[in-house]
Design a protein around this motif. Sequence first.
Motif, PDB file in Angstrom:
ATOM      1  N   ILE A 108      -7.128 -13.158   8.810  1.00 58.55           N
ATOM      2  CA  ILE A 108      -7.979 -13.141  10.010  1.00 58.55           C
ATOM      3  C   ILE A 108      -9.442 -12.972   9.615  1.00 58.55           C
ATOM      4  CG2 ILE A 108      -8.514 -11.890  12.148  1.00 58.55           C
ATOM      5  CD1 ILE A 108      -5.535 -11.016  12.169  1.00 58.55           C
ATOM      6  N   PHE A 109      -9.688 -12.105   8.613  1.00 53.98           N
ATOM      7  CA  PHE A 109     -11.058 -11.782   8.216  1.00 53.98           C
ATOM      8  C   PHE A 109     -11.722 -12.914   7.434  1.00 53.98           C
ATOM      9  CE2 PHE A 109      -8.553  -7.827   8.321  1.00 53.98           C
ATOM     10  CZ  PHE A 109      -9.169  -7.228   9.406  1.00 53.98           C
ATOM     11  N   LYS A 110     -10.918 -13.853   6.950  1.00 49.76           N
ATOM     12  CA  LYS A 110     -11.488 -15.016   6.267  1.00 49.76           C
ATOM     13  C   LYS A 110     -12.040 -16.027   7.268  1.00 49.76           C
ATOM     14  CE  LYS A 110      -8.388 -14.697   2.245  1.00 49.76           C
ATOM     15  NZ  LYS A 110      -7.339 -15.400   1.458  1.00 49.76           N
ATOM     16  N   ILE A 111     -11.546 -15.951   8.500  1.00 49.15           N
ATOM     17  CA  ILE A 111     -11.968 -16.892   9.537  1.00 49.15           C
ATOM     18  C   ILE A 111     -13.009 -16.285  10.466  1.00 49.15           C
ATOM     19  CG2 ILE A 111     -11.176 -18.347  11.453  1.00 49.15           C
ATOM     20  CD1 ILE A 111     -10.110 -19.206   8.733  1.00 49.15           C
ATOM     21  N   LEU A 112     -12.812 -15.016  10.835  1.00 49.19           N
ATOM     22  CA  LEU A 112     -13.679 -14.366  11.815  1.00 49.19           C
ATOM     23  C   LEU A 112     -14.442 -13.199  11.202  1.00 49.19           C
ATOM     24  CD1 LEU A 112     -11.238 -14.145  14.875  1.00 49.19           C
ATOM     25  CD2 LEU A 112     -12.942 -15.911  14.419  1.00 49.19           C
ATOM     26  N   ASP A 113     -15.626 -12.972  11.726  1.00 49.44           N
ATOM     27  CA  ASP A 113     -16.414 -11.796  11.354  1.00 49.44           C
ATOM     28  C   ASP A 113     -16.055 -10.685  12.334  1.00 49.44           C
ATOM     29  OD1 ASP A 113     -18.266 -10.001  10.456  1.00 49.44           O
ATOM     30  OD2 ASP A 113     -19.993 -10.996  11.378  1.00 49.44           O
ATOM     31  N   ILE A 114     -15.119  -9.825  11.935  1.00 51.89           N
ATOM     32  CA  ILE A 114     -14.622  -8.772  12.823  1.00 51.89           C
ATOM     33  C   ILE A 114     -15.474  -7.524  12.660  1.00 51.89           C
ATOM     34  CG2 ILE A 114     -12.642  -7.354  13.472  1.00 51.89           C
ATOM     35  CD1 ILE A 114     -12.185 -10.297  13.967  1.00 51.89           C
ATOM     36  N   ASN A 115     -16.165  -7.153  13.726  1.00 48.13           N
ATOM     37  CA  ASN A 115     -17.013  -5.960  13.693  1.00 48.13           C
ATOM     38  C   ASN A 115     -16.438  -4.893  14.626  1.00 48.13           C
ATOM     39  OD1 ASN A 115     -19.295  -4.524  12.813  1.00 48.13           O
ATOM     40  ND2 ASN A 115     -20.411  -5.052  14.665  1.00 48.13           N
ATOM     41  N   VAL A 116     -15.134  -4.660  14.479  1.00 46.79           N
ATOM     42  CA  VAL A 116     -14.404  -3.722  15.329  1.00 46.79           C
ATOM     43  C   VAL A 116     -13.666  -2.724  14.434  1.00 46.79           C
ATOM     44  CG1 VAL A 116     -12.559  -3.506  17.048  1.00 46.79           C
ATOM     45  CG2 VAL A 116     -14.096  -5.474  17.116  1.00 46.79           C
ATOM     46  N   PRO A 117     -13.673  -1.442  14.763  1.00 45.90           N
ATOM     47  CA  PRO A 117     -12.908  -0.463  13.982  1.00 45.90           C
ATOM     48  C   PRO A 117     -11.415  -0.802  13.975  1.00 45.90           C
ATOM     49  CG  PRO A 117     -14.438   0.646  15.448  1.00 45.90           C
ATOM     50  CD  PRO A 117     -14.448  -0.800  15.841  1.00 45.90           C
ATOM     51  N   ILE A 118     -10.774  -0.579  12.828  1.00 45.01           N
ATOM     52  CA  ILE A 118      -9.368  -0.957  12.657  1.00 45.01           C
ATOM     53  C   ILE A 118      -8.561   0.216  12.112  1.00 45.01           C
ATOM     54  CG2 ILE A 118      -7.769  -2.482  11.426  1.00 45.01           C
ATOM     55  CD1 ILE A 118     -10.171  -4.459  11.195  1.00 45.01           C
ATOM     56  N   ILE A 119      -7.386   0.427  12.688  1.00 46.84           N
ATOM     57  CA  ILE A 119      -6.397   1.347  12.127  1.00 46.84           C
ATOM     58  C   ILE A 119      -5.232   0.485  11.654  1.00 46.84           C
ATOM     59  CG2 ILE A 119      -4.765   3.219  12.586  1.00 46.84           C
ATOM     60  CD1 ILE A 119      -6.744   4.307  14.649  1.00 46.84           C
ATOM     61  N   PHE A 120      -5.032   0.425  10.344  1.00 47.78           N
ATOM     62  CA  PHE A 120      -3.956  -0.386   9.784  1.00 47.78           C
ATOM     63  C   PHE A 120      -2.631   0.366   9.868  1.00 47.78           C
ATOM     64  CE2 PHE A 120      -7.515  -2.595   7.857  1.00 47.78           C
ATOM     65  CZ  PHE A 120      -7.081  -3.911   7.809  1.00 47.78           C
TER      66      PHE A 120
END
Length: 247
Positions: free
Chosen positions: A65-77
């Motif tokens: 996902i991160f290779k396609i979109l610039d995600i600027n949202v906090p993430i809990i894996f």
Amino acid sequence: MKSIIIEDESIAAIRLQNLIQEVNDQIIITKVLSSVNESIHYLSTENPDLIFLDINLSDGYSFEIFKILDINVPIIFTTAYSEYAIKAFEQNSIDYLLKPVTKETLQRSINKFFLLNKKQLPAYKDLFLHTEHEYKKRFLVKMNTHLKTIDINQVAYFYTDEKLTFIKLWDGKKIPIDFSLKKLEQELNPLDFFRINRKYIVHLKSIGEMYYSSKSRIKIALKPASHESNIFVAIEKLGKFKKWLSI
């Protein structure tokens, strides 16, 4: 507080959603997604406040996902595999929870999210918060054998053509400048200008018409008119673009 869960196992997703509601009812799960492709499509137009993200999805690893979109949202894996921890923290990761997720570990992660959010750490600040940065007010340009200053208020948009960068003025004139769009992004006030794709940085007032040409593509008509008839907002910038428009 709008949040989403990206998890390909429906039972695990339901269990996590129930745990989240038990731990903190301020967090509302607005969407549950199960694949990389589905997530890319959703996140290209939506900006949740928090993402709960599994690593192994039905069609690949969530890192795609991160290779396609610039995600600027906090993430809990959330994952059953500990070997991806380092890679996870290269993203906007708040925490890395091993399955089965417990109420105690989830509580710790959510507390960390609210603490970071309260302190407004740089990684999670809104992209367009006002800063003390001194933005570009004018440009010195060469016109034949003469030099001239162009005030920023005269500029409708910037664009590249044949490896050259141009200013488009409100009166329709175009003037070449010795700046790359990357450099201009750093020099321009982000409240007024936005880079919609690799070729254009536009002023808010230069946007004439906008409409969906497909479910995830926005086409823009600029004013004054561009030499190109098909100008689209890059898919990976749609979320930030909508946010910029609504400030």
